[in-house]
Design a protein around this motif. Structure first.
Motif, PDB file in Angstrom:
ATOM      1  N   UNK A  90       0.795  -0.962  -0.149  1.00  0.00           N
ATOM      2  CA  UNK A  90       0.114  -0.066  -0.221  1.00  0.00           C
ATOM      3  C   UNK A  90       0.978   0.844  -0.428  1.00  0.00           C
ATOM      4  N   UNK A  91       2.233   1.588   0.462  1.00  0.00           N
ATOM      5  CA  UNK A  91       2.783   2.574   0.936  1.00  0.00           C
ATOM      6  C   UNK A  91       3.750   2.981  -0.695  1.00  0.00           C
ATOM      7  N   UNK A  92       3.661   1.955  -1.252  1.00  0.00           N
ATOM      8  CA  UNK A  92       4.438   1.515  -2.841  1.00  0.00           C
ATOM      9  C   UNK A  92       3.519   3.176  -3.623  1.00  0.00           C
ATOM     10  N   UNK A  93       1.402   2.725  -2.976  1.00  0.00           N
ATOM     11  CA  UNK A  93       1.150   3.292  -3.850  1.00  0.00           C
ATOM     12  C   UNK A  93       0.920   4.853  -3.764  1.00  0.00           C
ATOM     13  N   UNK A  94       0.968   5.163  -2.546  1.00  0.00           N
ATOM     14  CA  UNK A  94       0.998   6.564  -1.565  1.00  0.00           C
ATOM     15  C   UNK A  94       1.445   8.085  -1.489  1.00  0.00           C
ATOM     16  N   UNK A  95       2.799   7.748  -2.132  1.00  0.00           N
ATOM     17  CA  UNK A  95       3.945   8.419  -2.257  1.00  0.00           C
ATOM     18  C   UNK A  95       3.803  10.035  -1.262  1.00  0.00           C
ATOM     19  N   UNK A  96       4.294   8.860   0.297  1.00  0.00           N
ATOM     20  CA  UNK A  96       4.596   9.536   1.519  1.00  0.00           C
ATOM     21  C   UNK A  96       3.519  10.155   2.588  1.00  0.00           C
ATOM     22  N   UNK A  97       1.704   9.613   1.643  1.00  0.00           N
ATOM     23  CA  UNK A  97       1.135  10.157   2.238  1.00  0.00           C
ATOM     24  C   UNK A  97       0.661   9.052   3.170  1.00  0.00           C
ATOM     25  N   UNK A  98      -0.560   8.591   3.835  1.00  0.00           N
ATOM     26  CA  UNK A  98      -0.787   7.768   4.896  1.00  0.00           C
ATOM     27  C   UNK A  98      -1.653   6.825   3.565  1.00  0.00           C
ATOM     28  N   UNK A  99      -1.916   5.806   4.258  1.00  0.00           N
ATOM     29  CA  UNK A  99      -2.168   4.746   3.705  1.00  0.00           C
ATOM     30  C   UNK A  99      -4.119   4.871   4.294  1.00  0.00           C
ATOM     31  N   UNK A 100      -4.822   4.114   2.994  1.00  0.00           N
ATOM     32  CA  UNK A 100      -6.568   4.946   3.537  1.00  0.00           C
ATOM     33  C   UNK A 100      -6.969   3.882   4.708  1.00  0.00           C
ATOM     34  N   UNK A 101      -6.467   2.832   5.137  1.00  0.00           N
ATOM     35  CA  UNK A 101      -7.032   2.624   6.676  1.00  0.00           C
ATOM     36  C   UNK A 101      -6.513   3.660   7.455  1.00  0.00           C
ATOM     37  N   UNK A 132       6.694   0.610  15.434  1.00  0.00           N
ATOM     38  CA  UNK A 132       6.799   1.247  14.473  1.00  0.00           C
ATOM     39  C   UNK A 132       6.922   0.820  13.017  1.00  0.00           C
ATOM     40  N   UNK A 133       6.281  -0.134  12.764  1.00  0.00           N
ATOM     41  CA  UNK A 133       5.802  -1.326  11.802  1.00  0.00           C
ATOM     42  C   UNK A 133       4.661  -0.217  11.071  1.00  0.00           C
ATOM     43  N   UNK A 134       3.202   0.176  11.986  1.00  0.00           N
ATOM     44  CA  UNK A 134       2.336   0.926  12.394  1.00  0.00           C
ATOM     45  C   UNK A 134       2.792   2.862  11.130  1.00  0.00           C
ATOM     46  N   UNK A 135       3.926   3.438  11.632  1.00  0.00           N
ATOM     47  CA  UNK A 135       4.274   4.602  10.551  1.00  0.00           C
ATOM     48  C   UNK A 135       5.355   4.554  10.232  1.00  0.00           C
ATOM     49  N   UNK A 136       5.813   3.127   9.955  1.00  0.00           N
ATOM     50  CA  UNK A 136       6.914   2.958   8.758  1.00  0.00           C
ATOM     51  C   UNK A 136       6.459   3.335   7.200  1.00  0.00           C
ATOM     52  N   UNK A 137       7.244   4.510   6.859  1.00  0.00           N
ATOM     53  CA  UNK A 137       6.231   4.941   5.442  1.00  0.00           C
ATOM     54  C   UNK A 137       4.987   5.965   5.808  1.00  0.00           C
ATOM     55  N   UNK A 138       5.158   6.069   6.324  1.00  0.00           N
ATOM     56  CA  UNK A 138       3.823   7.135   7.155  1.00  0.00           C
ATOM     57  C   UNK A 138       3.051   7.065   7.015  1.00  0.00           C
ATOM     58  N   UNK A 139       2.693   5.259   7.274  1.00  0.00           N
ATOM     59  CA  UNK A 139       1.318   4.744   6.707  1.00  0.00           C
ATOM     60  C   UNK A 139       0.421   5.497   7.727  1.00  0.00           C
ATOM     61  N   UNK A 140       0.931   5.685   8.955  1.00  0.00           N
ATOM     62  CA  UNK A 140      -0.089   5.636  10.331  1.00  0.00           C
ATOM     63  C   UNK A 140       0.831   6.689  10.883  1.00  0.00           C
ATOM     64  N   UNK A 141       0.368   8.077  10.482  1.00  0.00           N
ATOM     65  CA  UNK A 141       1.507   9.197  11.023  1.00  0.00           C
ATOM     66  C   UNK A 141       1.393   9.010  12.526  1.00  0.00           C
ATOM     67  N   UNK A 142       0.113   8.442  13.058  1.00  0.00           N
ATOM     68  CA  UNK A 142      -0.018   9.212  13.873  1.00  0.00           C
ATOM     69  C   UNK A 142       0.453   7.822  14.891  1.00  0.00           C
TER      70      UNK A 142
END
Length: 225
Positions: A90-101, A132-142
């Motif tokens: 999912x992160x590969x497609x978000x261009x640094x933005x959070x994932x859709x979930x 740390x896995x959740x914040x990796x790639x800015x998936x879940x910045x919070x």
């Protein structure tokens, strides 16, 4: 010391709750579960079961009105499909933005709400299970360390320096969280992580994939599979 643990009923928060009970005793731990409008209530029912297992006070709060403007795929009013792929994909497609979930600023709202309840209940610390896995790639910045540090400062100052916020797993991956939980006997058979609300985990959403890999990394099978 009395502490409040944000408890979703999943692996991370249940491990956090188990560690809190081990360190402070069940009589000094309050679990707080928050309904935010998600598509199923299995998380909250799992949190109930885990709180009962640990014999801690369990408070439930409904913040679903706060998120009714969001079209996050986890929310009941959204028509979006929950992605059936790993967070890495999912992160590969978000261009640094959070994932859709990612539910907009969910952890910020949870912690702010928890701060008010914690102070009212005489707690001096809030614990939550971000890793740390959740914040990796800015998936879940919070779920990041920077976010936790900022929220801790805000809550500490805003509470008259009576309350702190701690994410004990913020520098650890999910496999590390499971390792700690297995060491202290966290009842993972009572937990629920899947974004779907079926009888069994779907095994295809990001959180299911992460969960299964975390147990495999510790040489054990997920008790829900």
């Amino acid at each position: 010391m009395k502490v409040l643990v944000l408890s979703s009923g999943g692996v991370d928060s249940s491990t956090c709750l188990g560690l809190a009970v081990k360190e402070y005793g069940s009589e000094n731990v309050v679990a707080l579960s928050i309904y935010y409008g998600q598509k199923h209530d299995k998380e909250v029912r799992a949190a109930d079961a885990v709180a009962e297992y640990y014999n801690v006070e369990h408070i439930k709060l409904d913040l679903s009105k706060m998120f009714e403007y969001s079209d996050c795929s986890l929310l009941a009013h959204s028509d979006k499909e929950i992605p059936k792929e790993s967070y890495g994909e999912q992160i590969k497609k978000t261009e640094g933005k959070p994932v859709s979930t990612y539910v907009p600023f969910r952890n910020g709202l949870f912690i702010a709400s928890a701060a008010s309840i914690a102070l009212s209940k005489g707690c001096s610390k809030i614990l939550y299970g971000a890793h740390a896995d959740d914040s990796a790639g800015n998936a879940y910045p919070d779920c990041s360390k920077a976010f936790n540090d900022a929220m801790n400062t805000a809550v500490y100052e805003g509470s008259g320096r009576l309350l702190t916020v701690e994410a004990p797993f913020v520098g650890m991956n999910k496999a590390g969280v499971v390792k700690k939980g297995l060491e202290i006997g966290v009842p993972y058979e009572l937990t629920w992580s899947c974004y779907e609300g079926g009888d069994k985990p779907c095994g295809k959403c990001g959180t299911c994939i992460d969960r299964e890999k975390a147990f495999e990394a510790n040489g054990v099978k997920d008790p829900l599979l």
